[in-house]
Every structure is written in C-alpha cells, then in structure tokens.
Motif scaffolding. Structure first.
Motif, PDB file in Angstrom:
ATOM      1  N   SER A 111       0.858  -1.169   0.000  1.00 43.59           N
ATOM      2  CA  SER A 111       0.000   0.000   0.000  1.00 43.59           C
ATOM      3  C   SER A 111       0.901   1.228   0.000  1.00 43.59           C
ATOM      4  N   SER A 148      -3.740   1.133  -2.600  1.00 42.35           N
ATOM      5  CA  SER A 148      -3.605  -0.087  -1.804  1.00 42.35           C
ATOM      6  C   SER A 148      -3.423  -1.331  -2.648  1.00 42.35           C
ATOM      7  N   TYR A 167      -9.308   5.661   0.142  1.00 43.76           N
ATOM      8  CA  TYR A 167      -8.371   4.995  -0.740  1.00 43.76           C
ATOM      9  C   TYR A 167      -8.774   5.161  -2.201  1.00 43.76           C
TER      10      TYR A 167
END
Length: 331
Positions: free
Chosen positions: A73, A87, A119
């Motif tokens: 990540s 990620s 994310y």
C-alpha cells in the motif's frame, strides 16, 4: 566455530544474499496537482507498514529502490494537500512499478475537523454511476480474458450484445452511443471485428497492461464528454519507466502479446504493446471454414520539456482479417 569454518559458511551464503538483493524491484512515479497538473516537489511517498519511502524532486518525480517482491500500500502526502493511498501496488522481481498520484488541495485550519480522502478517489463532478478500475483489478476479474470491456459487462445497467461479443449495451442504448477515449483521443471502433448494427466484436484493441486507470460512467457524466447518451469509457495510458527497461509476455484466450517500456533520451520514456490473436489457430484445429485473425499495436512516448510542460505522442494501429475456405460450385 573456527575462523576457517566461519569463512567457508560465509562464502556459501554469499550467492544467496546477493541473489536476494538483486531479486528486488523498485517503485517510481510522479506526484502532481489534480487540478493544475503541476508537479509537487517535496511530496512524501511511503510504503505503508515499512520504513521505505522517498521524496519527490523538483519535477515531482520519486524512486523507491530495493523493494522486495510483493503487494504493498503506497501513500502520497504533502502539506496543503489531501493525502492519497494506492492499496493495490504489486512489485515484481527485477522490475520497476510506476505509480503516479494526483492530489487535491485542502485548507488547513487549527482546531477544526480534519477531512482525509478515502483509498478510492472519486471526483466531485462524477458523483453518479461511476466506477474506476486499475490494471490489477482488470487482470484478476474472472471470465474476462483480461479484456476491459468484458469486465464492465458485469456492472449494473450494462448488458452484452451476445455471448461472443465484447460490445456494451448501457441502459438499453446502442453500442454506438458509448464514448470511448484513450488519453482524451476518441476511438470510434475500440473492439476487434466490431461492425455497426451487428452483435460482433471479440476483444478490445488496447492491452489492459498499458492502462494506468479506467473510468466508466454510465450516467450523469459531465458536459466535457460531449453528447453521447449511454456511457463514457475513459482510458488513461501509463507513462513508460524512466529508471529501467521492463518487458512482459502474456498469453491468454485473447491472444499472444509483448509489452516493453523504459527510458529513451534524457527526460523521456516510452511504452509499447504488440499483440496477435490466435483464434485462426483454434478454428483451424476445429476444422471451421472461417479463420479470424487480428493484430494490434498501441504505444506512447512522453517527453518532459521542463517541470511544468510535457509532450506526449500516442498512437494505435490494428488489423482485422477473416479468411474463409470453401468450394466453387460448377455449373
């Protein structure tokens, strides 16, 4: 243990140590402003859960070397901007993985609520019916033959034009009502053997390994995409590596392909993919009279004029052929 025994053991382990070090990969890329596209010097790039990281130079470029193969990540951050995390970064042995970030500016106020991005970034103007895919997600999608159009057939509101076709029918519209872009260049026929008004089309002309990301909008898309009524399929090509040359050979149901990327002259890089389908080989083995054969090539050359300006050349070419065998009827 005597000194002689210790020295002998060291000589035996030395090749293993050297091999493990040489087997590592690297990560490189750029960090830019999401609105102005200007580089962000000094931005920090960190591999989460490790001590590895780097800072961007004056061109917004970074390199993290000696990264062990695996999945990581990666987080990018700088003061005055919202941090961003990828990620799904897969590092392969002896290869360079290119990961770039575009950060949104933020206002920092004391004693107030701090908001951080998730994310998976989603632009504010694309709030309805949008999905963004990475090359790794496309590769892992089951039953898609690593074809980006077949991956999208499983989305809500999307239907197929037949089991043998990769064309998309979005919200009941015709495949001609879909807009397909490759680095902001409109592609009118992005699928091999696709014909207007027919349920044909086998596989995309673009190798998914070339893509940095794909945005698929099935409704409510911004006016900048024009007057298409069904969907927008926006593909962005990645830039070639500036550190070293990579090569990749792939064989699947879609065909045989070779991809290479790497540096050219100073401040420039290239990436190229060439594929050939082998459906003609399969039909010949089954004794079928028709032998469909296709080729495609997609490439991109990028040259950094300076820290604020970049010149890119994008090109693609493809050939579709069908050989039919038969007999001539005598009168």
């Amino acid at each position: 243990m005597s000194m002689k025994q210790f020295f002998s053991l060291f000589l035996l382990l030395l090749p293993i140590i050297v091999f493990s070090q040489d087997n590592n990969g690297s990560i490189s890329g750029e960090v830019r402003d999401a609105i102005t596209k200007q580089p962000l010097p000094g931005a920090n790039i960190v591999i989460s859960g490790t001590l590895f990281g780097a800072a961007c130079d004056d061109k917004g470029y970074y390199v993290i070397k000696n990264v062990a193969p695996g999945k990581y990540s990666l987080k990018a951050s700088i003061i005055g901007y919202e941090s961003s995390t990828n990620s799904d970064v897969v590092v392969s042995p002896l290869r360079n993985k290119k990961i770039s970030f575009e950060l949104n500016s933020s206002t920092i106020e004391m004693n107030e609520v701090s908001i951080q991005s998730d994310y998976f970034a989603r632009p504010a103007e694309n709030v309805v019916s949008m999905r963004t895919l990475s090359p790794e997600e496309i590769r892992r999608s089951p039953g898609s033959a690593e074809d980006i159009f077949r991956v999208m057939q499983s989305m809500p509101g999307v239907a197929t034009a037949g089991g043998k076709s990769a064309q998309l029918i979005v919200r009941g519209g015709s495949p001609d009502e879909n807009l397909t872009l490759l680095d902001n260049i409109e592609i009118y026929n992005p699928i091999h053997f696709a014909r207007t008004g027919e349920s044909m089309g086998i596989i995309s002309i673009v190798n998914p390994a070339l893509l940095e990301k794909v945005d698929f909008l099935t409704g409510g898309f911004p006016a900048k995409y024009g007057d298409k009524m069904s969907s927008v399929f926006d593909m962005k090509l990645q830039d070639g590596n500036k550190e070293l040359y990579n090569s990749d050979v792939n064989l699947n149901i879609g065909g045989f392909g070779v991809m290479v990327d790497g540096p050219l002259i100073d401040n420039s890089s290239m990436i190229l993919s060439v594929r050939r389908g082998f459906l003609d080989v399969l039909t010949s083995m089954m004794g079928k009279p028709a032998a469909p054969r296709y080729y495609d090539a997609v490439g991109k050359i990028t040259y950094d004029i300076d820290a604020n300006n970049r010149l890119s050349f994008v090109g693609f070419y493809y050939i579709d052929q069908i050989d039919k065998l038969g007999t001539t009827k005598e009168s």
